[in-house]
Design a protein around this motif. Structure first.
Motif, PDB file in Angstrom:
ATOM      1  N   PHE A  72      -2.538  11.534 -14.792  1.00  0.00           N
ATOM      2  CA  PHE A  72      -3.669  11.410 -13.879  1.00  0.00           C
ATOM      3  C   PHE A  72      -4.355  10.363 -13.786  1.00  0.00           C
ATOM      4  N   GLU A  73      -4.749   9.545 -15.030  1.00  0.00           N
ATOM      5  CA  GLU A  73      -5.487   8.315 -14.793  1.00  0.00           C
ATOM      6  C   GLU A  73      -4.582   7.116 -14.144  1.00  0.00           C
ATOM      7  N   GLN A  74      -3.441   7.120 -14.661  1.00  0.00           N
ATOM      8  CA  GLN A  74      -2.466   6.113 -13.870  1.00  0.00           C
ATOM      9  C   GLN A  74      -2.125   6.264 -12.478  1.00  0.00           C
ATOM     10  N   ALA A  75      -2.193   7.471 -11.969  1.00  0.00           N
ATOM     11  CA  ALA A  75      -1.978   7.791 -10.702  1.00  0.00           C
ATOM     12  C   ALA A  75      -3.225   7.348  -9.819  1.00  0.00           C
ATOM     13  N   ARG A  76      -4.250   7.592 -10.457  1.00  0.00           N
ATOM     14  CA  ARG A  76      -5.719   7.541  -9.653  1.00  0.00           C
ATOM     15  C   ARG A  76      -5.526   6.080  -9.439  1.00  0.00           C
ATOM     16  N   LEU A  77      -5.297   4.900 -10.628  1.00  0.00           N
ATOM     17  CA  LEU A  77      -5.289   3.490 -10.518  1.00  0.00           C
ATOM     18  C   LEU A  77      -4.350   3.268  -9.301  1.00  0.00           C
ATOM     19  N   TYR A  78      -3.084   3.779  -9.341  1.00  0.00           N
ATOM     20  CA  TYR A  78      -2.133   3.582  -8.201  1.00  0.00           C
ATOM     21  C   TYR A  78      -2.829   3.738  -6.886  1.00  0.00           C
ATOM     22  N   ALA A  79      -3.434   4.905  -6.967  1.00  0.00           N
ATOM     23  CA  ALA A  79      -3.993   5.222  -5.697  1.00  0.00           C
ATOM     24  C   ALA A  79      -5.044   4.287  -5.091  1.00  0.00           C
ATOM     25  N   VAL A  80      -5.989   3.833  -6.003  1.00  0.00           N
ATOM     26  CA  VAL A  80      -6.943   2.873  -5.642  1.00  0.00           C
ATOM     27  C   VAL A  80      -6.471   1.616  -5.087  1.00  0.00           C
ATOM     28  N   ALA A 128       0.807  -1.298   0.050  1.00  0.00           N
ATOM     29  CA  ALA A 128       0.006  -0.025   0.095  1.00  0.00           C
ATOM     30  C   ALA A 128       0.868   1.001  -0.054  1.00  0.00           C
ATOM     31  N   TYR A 129       1.988   1.171   0.724  1.00  0.00           N
ATOM     32  CA  TYR A 129       2.613   2.664   0.901  1.00  0.00           C
ATOM     33  C   TYR A 129       3.594   2.630  -0.246  1.00  0.00           C
ATOM     34  N   SER A 130       4.010   1.664  -1.157  1.00  0.00           N
ATOM     35  CA  SER A 130       4.522   1.653  -2.190  1.00  0.00           C
ATOM     36  C   SER A 130       3.702   2.206  -3.439  1.00  0.00           C
ATOM     37  N   PHE A 131       2.473   1.798  -3.382  1.00  0.00           N
ATOM     38  CA  PHE A 131       1.600   2.158  -4.360  1.00  0.00           C
ATOM     39  C   PHE A 131       1.188   3.695  -4.060  1.00  0.00           C
ATOM     40  N   LEU A 132       1.175   4.218  -2.941  1.00  0.00           N
ATOM     41  CA  LEU A 132       0.810   5.463  -2.541  1.00  0.00           C
ATOM     42  C   LEU A 132       1.979   6.392  -3.176  1.00  0.00           C
ATOM     43  N   ILE A 133       3.237   5.883  -3.045  1.00  0.00           N
ATOM     44  CA  ILE A 133       4.407   6.944  -3.342  1.00  0.00           C
ATOM     45  C   ILE A 133       4.117   6.924  -5.037  1.00  0.00           C
ATOM     46  N   LYS A 134       4.019   5.732  -5.503  1.00  0.00           N
ATOM     47  CA  LYS A 134       3.973   5.794  -6.886  1.00  0.00           C
ATOM     48  C   LYS A 134       2.915   6.626  -7.532  1.00  0.00           C
ATOM     49  N   ALA A 135       1.876   6.661  -6.804  1.00  0.00           N
ATOM     50  CA  ALA A 135       0.630   7.551  -7.203  1.00  0.00           C
ATOM     51  C   ALA A 135       1.019   9.031  -7.245  1.00  0.00           C
ATOM     52  N   LYS A 136       1.575   9.343  -6.005  1.00  0.00           N
ATOM     53  CA  LYS A 136       2.367  10.737  -5.981  1.00  0.00           C
ATOM     54  C   LYS A 136       2.971  10.896  -6.800  1.00  0.00           C
ATOM     55  N   GLN A 137       4.018   9.911  -7.060  1.00  0.00           N
ATOM     56  CA  GLN A 137       5.023  10.493  -8.203  1.00  0.00           C
ATOM     57  C   GLN A 137       4.333  10.641  -9.768  1.00  0.00           C
ATOM     58  N   THR A 138       3.577   9.702  -9.999  1.00  0.00           N
ATOM     59  CA  THR A 138       2.924   9.775 -11.234  1.00  0.00           C
ATOM     60  C   THR A 138       1.915  11.008 -11.510  1.00  0.00           C
TER      61      THR A 138
END
Length: 119
Positions: free
Chosen positions: A80-88, A64-74
């Motif tokens: 935006f769409e890829q970042a949203r998917l990482y955040a989900v 979860a933490y890794s995907f959150l970091i990736k979402a913020k970076q993206t």
């Protein structure tokens, strides 16, 4: 004149719809951040020294933490769409981490022998 009005309306609509992506992404990232923080506060990222079984909560928390970091970076790169998917995914893993942590602690409590009381 009507054709020009239609073109102008189409351009306005496209601009308005384009502004939704950053907003929905920011909302998804914030929700994921809240859930990851809840998982951390609940202790899902900790490895228990006397675990009775293989722990999955720390794995899920760090996913979860890794995907959150990736979402913020993206999101920072305006993807935006890829970042949203990482955040989900981050939010889903955080929720799973809390559930796994609660389940593992319950199993751990059952495995501990009762102390005190009758002889």
């Amino acid at each position: 004149m009507k054709a020009l009005r239609r073109v102008m309306m189409a351009a306005l609509m496209a601009g308005a719809l384009g502004a939704c992506a950053p907003l929905t992404t920011s909302t998804a990232v914030r929700e994921a951040e809240v859930e990851v923080d809840k998982a951390r506060e609940a202790g899902a990222g900790e490895v228990l020294p006397d675990a009775v079984a293989v722990q999955t909560a720390p794995y899920l928390y760090w996913q979860a933490y890794s995907f959150l970091i990736k979402a913020k970076q993206t999101e920072g790169y305006s993807e935006f769409e890829q970042a949203r998917l990482y955040a989900v995914r981050a939010k889903d893993y955080a929720l799973q981490a809390v559930q796994a942590m609660l389940r593992e602690r319950a199993e751990r409590a059952k495995a501990k022998p009762a102390t005190g009381g009758a002889r």
